[in-house]
Design a protein around this motif. Structure first.
Motif, short mmCIF file in Angstrom:
data_model
loop_
_atom_site.label_atom_id
_atom_site.label_comp_id
_atom_site.label_asym_id
_atom_site.label_seq_id
_atom_site.Cartn_x
_atom_site.Cartn_y
_atom_site.Cartn_z
N THR A 21 36.45 8.19 18.58
CA THR A 21 35.25 9.02 18.69
C THR A 21 34.99 9.35 20.16
N ALA A 24 33.51 6.39 21.94
CA ALA A 24 34.50 5.40 22.36
C ALA A 24 35.22 5.87 23.63
N ARG B 52 35.17 2.19 7.77
CA ARG B 52 35.07 3.29 8.72
C ARG B 52 36.44 3.67 9.29
N HIS B 53 36.65 4.95 9.37
CA HIS B 53 37.89 5.48 9.95
C HIS B 53 39.12 4.86 9.31
N GLN B 56 42.78 6.44 9.24
CA GLN B 56 43.78 6.46 10.31
C GLN B 56 44.52 5.14 10.46
N SER B 145 36.00 2.63 16.01
CA SER B 145 36.13 4.01 16.48
C SER B 145 36.87 4.11 17.80
#
Lengths: 87, 424
Positions: A21, A24, B52-53, B56, B145
């Motif tokens: 992100t 980040a 989350r995420h 990936q 993240s």
């Protein structure tokens, strides 16, 4: 990690991993203050999940984007602390 | 804003809001039941906070199974989009307004499943607004993240089972954990441990988490008193009620459990009970056609969220046979959860941490001394602007509810700040 991509944070090029992100990327670059509060205090991410609005920055000229919800993209231009700078 | 000409493609049988485990399950089973479904989430990918995420990375078993099943279903998935308004139309359909990267759009659905998750309860203490002070779940979210914490000195100060996985994850990521402080007394943590014997898998996981930060101190009956630093965090003061001590650190993770994201439910007119969205045994709220699943109906974790999401999805799709089976599974899961979460009551001292000059509303910089405990939330808003900023009281509203027992205001649309252009 498929190499890295370049973004611009306050005009400074950063090489970051795709998939992270914006919040980040900024934190990893040592940027702790993302915005200045109405009383002039530095603020950075608090909740990390889009609730608190403390990590708002300008992304590709879009004001007040929550940086914890936006993924980095090649060539992205990010400005921190924009609201106080315009005063 | 709300009268846009709707294309046929913007009409759905079921709209699911929130793509965590509950929303993924609801959207998947409803789509598999032959319904036209859309799943909407603010995050860049489905998964919610816990997964989350996940797209990936190599995902844990349940996450991979569910995300794959969702991808194979016919459900439309719209990520990066916030739902800012929900209203019931004359024909009993619901109209939803969403905003994605500043661009608004409207869709209609006959039924809505609210799977909006939970947020952390933040309580104000001196220095909590400094950059470097974040939540406990926030640390987990930021790690996932892409934030690097290698060699950073970290203190965790909070409450509940979430401290364990977050401490383990920070350790694994190379952080130097200085202290993990649980505000509850050791007896509560002991009862939590005993409750786990009934669920060997969860117990094994808890042991793995604790093993993940064995070299770091874990103290019960210990809580944050203050954070200090110039432009960002430099040190924290901790207490156990008897003495104070200072720890130099770069990152403080401080939050005190979870509160439901009930803004959209309240906007839709759903009745709340004890702060959570009230539901019947099929997950339907007090508003016909609006269902709720996961944390908004009660903090219960991922397994209960998946069960409630499945039940809500089948109920909304009118599949009563499947729904009946999931009613039982939800009841079973709720039994476990009640056992595990009892005991982590917040100590009264946490209501006394903020000083008169401590900011309570971070959006408007309203300090505790400006707020009269005798007021209502509405009066605080009108007199001080507390709760009027971009987060719309999501942070200070929950804090003031805890400190003074105030009831948060019923939200107005748009429930997220959006550019005016998105409303035109």
């Amino acid at each position: 990690m498929n190499g890295s991509i370049e973004i611009l944070a306050n005009g400074r090029p950063l090489h970051v991993a795709p998939g992270m992100t914006v919040a980040a990327a900024l934190l990893n670059a040592g940027i702790a203050g993302f915005r200045t509060s109405v009383a002039g205090e530095p603020r950075g991410p608090l909740c990390g999940m889009g609730i608190c609005q403390e990590c708002r920055v300008t992304i590709n000229d879009r004001l007040q984007e929550r940086s914890c919800l936006v993924l980095v993209e090649a060539g992205m231009r990010i400005e921190t602390d924009t609201m106080s700078r315009r005063v | 804003m709300f009268d846009a000409d709707l294309k046929e493609s913007d009409r759905y049988a079921i709209a699911v809001i929130g793509a965590g485990p509950a929303g993924i399950a609801a959207a998947t089973v409803a789509a598999e039941s032959g319904q036209r479904v859309i799943l909407i989430d603010e995050c860049p990918a489905p998964g919610g906070q816990i997964w989350r995420h996940a797209a990936q990375r190599s995902r844990e078993g349940a996450a991979r199974r569910w995300v794959t099943r969702l991808e194979r279903s016919t459900a439309t998935v719209r990520t990066g989009a916030a739902v800012i308004d929900i209203r019931r139309l004359g024909d009993a359909n619901f109209q939803l307004h969403t905003v994605r990267q500043g661009v608004g759009s409207t869709l209609r659905a006959s039924r809505v499943v609210l799977a909006t998750g939970a947020r952390e309860l933040f309580l104000p203490f001196p220095g909590w607004t400094l950059p470097g002070v974040i939540g406990v779940g926030a640390a987990q979210a930021l790690l996932k993240s892409g934030v690097s914490v290698r060699d950073q000195r970290v203190v965790i100060a909070g409450s509940g089972p979430l401290l364990f996985p977050v401490a383990a994850a920070l350790r694994r990521a190379g952080a130097r954990l200085q202290l993990v402080a649980e505000q509850a007394e050791s007896s509560a943590v002991f009862r939590f441990g005993l409750g786990l014997w009934a669920q060997p898998a969860v117990l094994a996981q808890a042991i793995r988490y604790r093993a993940g930060f064995l070299k770091s101190p874990y103290r019960t009956g210990t809580w944050i008193k203050a954070a200090e630093g110039k432009s960002s965090l430099q040190r924290v003061t901790m207490t156990n009620g008897e003495k104070l001590w200072t720890i130099e650190c770069d990152l403080l993770c401080a939050a005190f459990g979870l509160v439901p994201n009930a803004e959209l439910a309240r906007l839709a007119g759903c009745r709340l009970q004890d702060g959570f969205v009230a539901i019947d045994k099929h997950q339907e709220t007090s508003i016909e056609g609006v269902y709720a699943a996961g944390e908004p109906t009660g903090i219960g974790g991922v397994d209960l969220a998946l069960a409630e999401g499945s039940l809500a999805g089948y109920s909304a799709a009118g599949r009563s046979d499947e729904a009946r089976e999931w009613v039982l599974r939800c009841e079973e899961q709720r039994g476990y959860v009640a056992k595990l979460t009892s005991g982590f009551q917040l100590r009264p001292e946490l209501k006394q941490l903020a000083a008169a000059e401590t900011v309570v509303c971070r959006c408007e910089d309203v300090r505790l001394g400006a707020i009269n405990p005798e007021w209502t939330m509405r009066q605080a808003k009108l007199y001080t602007r507390a709760g009027m900023g971009p987060c719309q009281g999501r942070v200070c509203g929950a804090a003031l509810q805890h400190l003074y027992g105030w009831t948060p205001e019923v939200p107005h649309a748009p429930v997220e700040p959006v550019p005016v252009s998105a409303l035109l």
